[in-house]
Write a protein that holds these residues in place. Sequence first.
Motif, PDB file in Angstrom:
ATOM      1  N   ALA A 147       0.920  -1.039  -0.057  1.00  0.00           N
ATOM      2  CA  ALA A 147      -0.076   0.022  -0.030  1.00  0.00           C
ATOM      3  C   ALA A 147       0.771   1.316  -0.164  1.00  0.00           C
ATOM      4  N   VAL A 148       1.664   1.286   0.998  1.00  0.00           N
ATOM      5  CA  VAL A 148       2.675   2.486   0.843  1.00  0.00           C
ATOM      6  C   VAL A 148       3.525   2.745  -0.437  1.00  0.00           C
ATOM      7  N   ALA A 149       3.884   1.587  -0.942  1.00  0.00           N
ATOM      8  CA  ALA A 149       4.776   1.630  -2.050  1.00  0.00           C
ATOM      9  C   ALA A 149       3.787   2.112  -3.281  1.00  0.00           C
ATOM     10  N   THR A 150       2.635   1.800  -3.276  1.00  0.00           N
ATOM     11  CA  THR A 150       1.856   2.238  -4.276  1.00  0.00           C
ATOM     12  C   THR A 150       1.196   3.474  -4.380  1.00  0.00           C
ATOM     13  N   LEU A 151       0.807   3.958  -2.848  1.00  0.00           N
ATOM     14  CA  LEU A 151       0.650   5.639  -2.777  1.00  0.00           C
ATOM     15  C   LEU A 151       1.683   6.319  -2.965  1.00  0.00           C
ATOM     16  N   ASP A 152       2.957   5.888  -2.892  1.00  0.00           N
ATOM     17  CA  ASP A 152       4.176   6.690  -2.955  1.00  0.00           C
ATOM     18  C   ASP A 152       4.417   6.893  -4.544  1.00  0.00           C
ATOM     19  N   THR A 153       4.163   5.646  -5.374  1.00  0.00           N
ATOM     20  CA  THR A 153       4.247   6.077  -6.834  1.00  0.00           C
ATOM     21  C   THR A 153       3.316   6.884  -7.258  1.00  0.00           C
ATOM     22  N   LEU A 154       2.057   6.631  -6.797  1.00  0.00           N
ATOM     23  CA  LEU A 154       0.791   7.705  -7.111  1.00  0.00           C
ATOM     24  C   LEU A 154       1.343   9.157  -7.120  1.00  0.00           C
ATOM     25  N   ASP A 155       1.901   9.461  -5.957  1.00  0.00           N
ATOM     26  CA  ASP A 155       2.344  10.888  -5.427  1.00  0.00           C
ATOM     27  C   ASP A 155       3.401  11.255  -6.373  1.00  0.00           C
ATOM     28  N   ALA A 156       4.453  10.262  -6.779  1.00  0.00           N
ATOM     29  CA  ALA A 156       5.487  10.542  -7.709  1.00  0.00           C
ATOM     30  C   ALA A 156       5.025  10.951  -8.962  1.00  0.00           C
ATOM     31  N   LEU A 157       3.914  10.454  -9.357  1.00  0.00           N
ATOM     32  CA  LEU A 157       3.395  10.455 -10.758  1.00  0.00           C
ATOM     33  C   LEU A 157       2.644  11.978 -10.573  1.00  0.00           C
ATOM     34  N   GLY A 158       2.501  12.630  -9.622  1.00  0.00           N
ATOM     35  CA  GLY A 158       1.647  13.892  -9.618  1.00  0.00           C
ATOM     36  C   GLY A 158       0.180  13.680  -9.476  1.00  0.00           C
ATOM     37  N   LEU A 159      -0.224  12.240  -8.659  1.00  0.00           N
ATOM     38  CA  LEU A 159      -1.605  12.138  -8.484  1.00  0.00           C
ATOM     39  C   LEU A 159      -1.834  12.037  -7.145  1.00  0.00           C
ATOM     40  N   GLU A 160      -1.355  12.928  -6.073  1.00  0.00           N
ATOM     41  CA  GLU A 160      -1.704  12.936  -4.845  1.00  0.00           C
ATOM     42  C   GLU A 160      -3.013  12.706  -4.464  1.00  0.00           C
ATOM     43  N   GLY A 161      -3.388  12.469  -3.336  1.00  0.00           N
ATOM     44  CA  GLY A 161      -4.711  12.161  -2.951  1.00  0.00           C
ATOM     45  C   GLY A 161      -5.290  11.008  -2.970  1.00  0.00           C
ATOM     46  N   GLY A 162      -4.560  10.090  -3.276  1.00  0.00           N
ATOM     47  CA  GLY A 162      -5.090   8.635  -3.745  1.00  0.00           C
ATOM     48  C   GLY A 162      -5.390   7.899  -2.539  1.00  0.00           C
ATOM     49  N   SER A 163      -6.285   6.854  -2.574  1.00  0.00           N
ATOM     50  CA  SER A 163      -6.842   6.257  -1.378  1.00  0.00           C
ATOM     51  C   SER A 163      -6.998   4.668  -1.786  1.00  0.00           C
ATOM     52  N   ILE A 164      -6.865   3.919  -0.712  1.00  0.00           N
ATOM     53  CA  ILE A 164      -7.169   2.376  -1.230  1.00  0.00           C
ATOM     54  C   ILE A 164      -8.399   1.901  -0.120  1.00  0.00           C
ATOM     55  N   ARG A 165      -9.425   1.191  -1.142  1.00  0.00           N
ATOM     56  CA  ARG A 165     -10.295   0.624  -0.311  1.00  0.00           C
ATOM     57  C   ARG A 165      -9.777  -0.794  -0.085  1.00  0.00           C
ATOM     58  N   ILE A 166     -10.274  -1.408   0.948  1.00  0.00           N
ATOM     59  CA  ILE A 166      -9.785  -2.425   1.711  1.00  0.00           C
ATOM     60  C   ILE A 166     -10.813  -3.299   2.032  1.00  0.00           C
ATOM     61  N   ASN A 167     -10.502  -4.611   2.071  1.00  0.00           N
ATOM     62  CA  ASN A 167     -11.638  -5.385   2.534  1.00  0.00           C
ATOM     63  C   ASN A 167     -10.669  -6.921   2.731  1.00  0.00           C
ATOM     64  N   ASP A 168     -11.429  -7.913   3.175  1.00  0.00           N
ATOM     65  CA  ASP A 168     -10.802  -9.367   3.468  1.00  0.00           C
ATOM     66  C   ASP A 168     -11.785 -10.409   2.743  1.00  0.00           C
ATOM     67  N   ARG A 169     -11.372 -11.244   1.833  1.00  0.00           N
ATOM     68  CA  ARG A 169     -12.334 -12.231   1.350  1.00  0.00           C
ATOM     69  C   ARG A 169     -13.026 -13.192   2.430  1.00  0.00           C
ATOM     70  N   ARG A 170     -12.056 -13.049   3.579  1.00  0.00           N
ATOM     71  CA  ARG A 170     -12.596 -14.000   4.815  1.00  0.00           C
ATOM     72  C   ARG A 170     -13.595 -13.327   5.529  1.00  0.00           C
TER      73      ARG A 170
END
Length: 422
Positions: A147-170
């Motif tokens: 999650a951190v690597a993905t959000l950091d990458t989004l920021d580096a691309l100039g797409l700040e403000g991203g978020s991650i929806r999260i759940n668990d199949r269990r």
Amino acid sequence: MRDFLPAEKARRERVLAVIRDRYRAHGFDEIETPVMEEYSRLHAGIGGDNEKLAYNVLKRGLDADAIRAAAEDPSTLTDLGLRYDLTVPLARFYASNRGQLPTVFRSIQIAPVWRAERPQKGRYRQFVQCDIDIIGDASARAEAELAVATLDTLDALGLEGGSIRINDRRVLDWMLDTFGFAAHERPGVLITIDKLDKIGPEGIVSELRERGATTGAVDALEAFLRRPMTMEYNPYGERQVRKALPDGAPDEIIAHLVGIGAAVAAARAGSASVDDIPLVFDPFLVRGMGYYTGTIFELAHPSVDYSLGGGGRYDGMIGRFLGQDVPAVGFSIGFERIVDLVAEGEDAAAAAIVLVHDRDVPEGELLALKSALIRQGSRVRLEHRTKNLKALLERAAADGYTAFAAVAAGATADALEVKPLA
């Protein structure tokens, strides 16, 4: 499947370079796998609907008799197929090369995949996936790293403000069990629940009743969807997760989800108690891939109403190839969607010069001049002067060049009059 002109290809490569750089900065190492895998591996029942979209490759050397004999089962004519994602190849790769890899292996795969899709906006038959995966770590730290690597990458691309929806199949399995859905009907129920964002609670309940799902279970789900909700703000954490679920959710799963949030918060802001964690718990997030066994994610950005990527935990897949279970989790950025959102950098094509020369300039002088400019850090293209100079320069600008200079015999790099193409 598309062609890319030079300027677009250069833009895509610049975006890919940022993605690679950020992934590598987070400790992931890039691998490469073949574009084809064995048919049996691609059709092992773990790829969901994507298996139906796979391009299959005919066996070599087939004759007419073999083709006629396979009329009732055409699958006997194929032994290979083009990969429809990068996760199945990674599982095979790890099983084949485990002895040469670290105990916890963090991989990057950036490569094209193929699906027999119906072409439409944002959906292609050949497209690039950008995957990061962690194999060998069952803890919440693995999901948090992704999650951190993905959000950091989004920021580096100039797409700040991203978020991650999260759940668990269990969590989903537990909820369906709590509501009273029978095991055999759950796959179909999940397909319907996955439409919640599109058709809303009423549409979900109506479709489940039309499908003939267990009446009492549908009633229980409807009551849960219609329960009164307070409008208070709850940051991601145990309170938010438990409030979004029926009473009695398994503590072990809750603890895993909460642990992901605490680790992401610590990485993003240096404090595990920060309120603004870019995670949102969504108990009805489904993700369609059949190999997910635990945590699942989707990447969101406020500029668009569709996801920009996703992933999840697939602890059971590698065991199919290795003979023993190995924990694994991955996250994939939707490159084709992201590349269209990334703004062109001001220095993306810096010092890109077109040298427009007369036909009488000696070739040796032209190449010496070009080489001198390249040594100074410029990108250089040679062009014969034409009657329609404007069209020539417009084409160069479309290809990413930012300046031009007229070259006559005897010109030197220091004496060139470089003009902007704008």
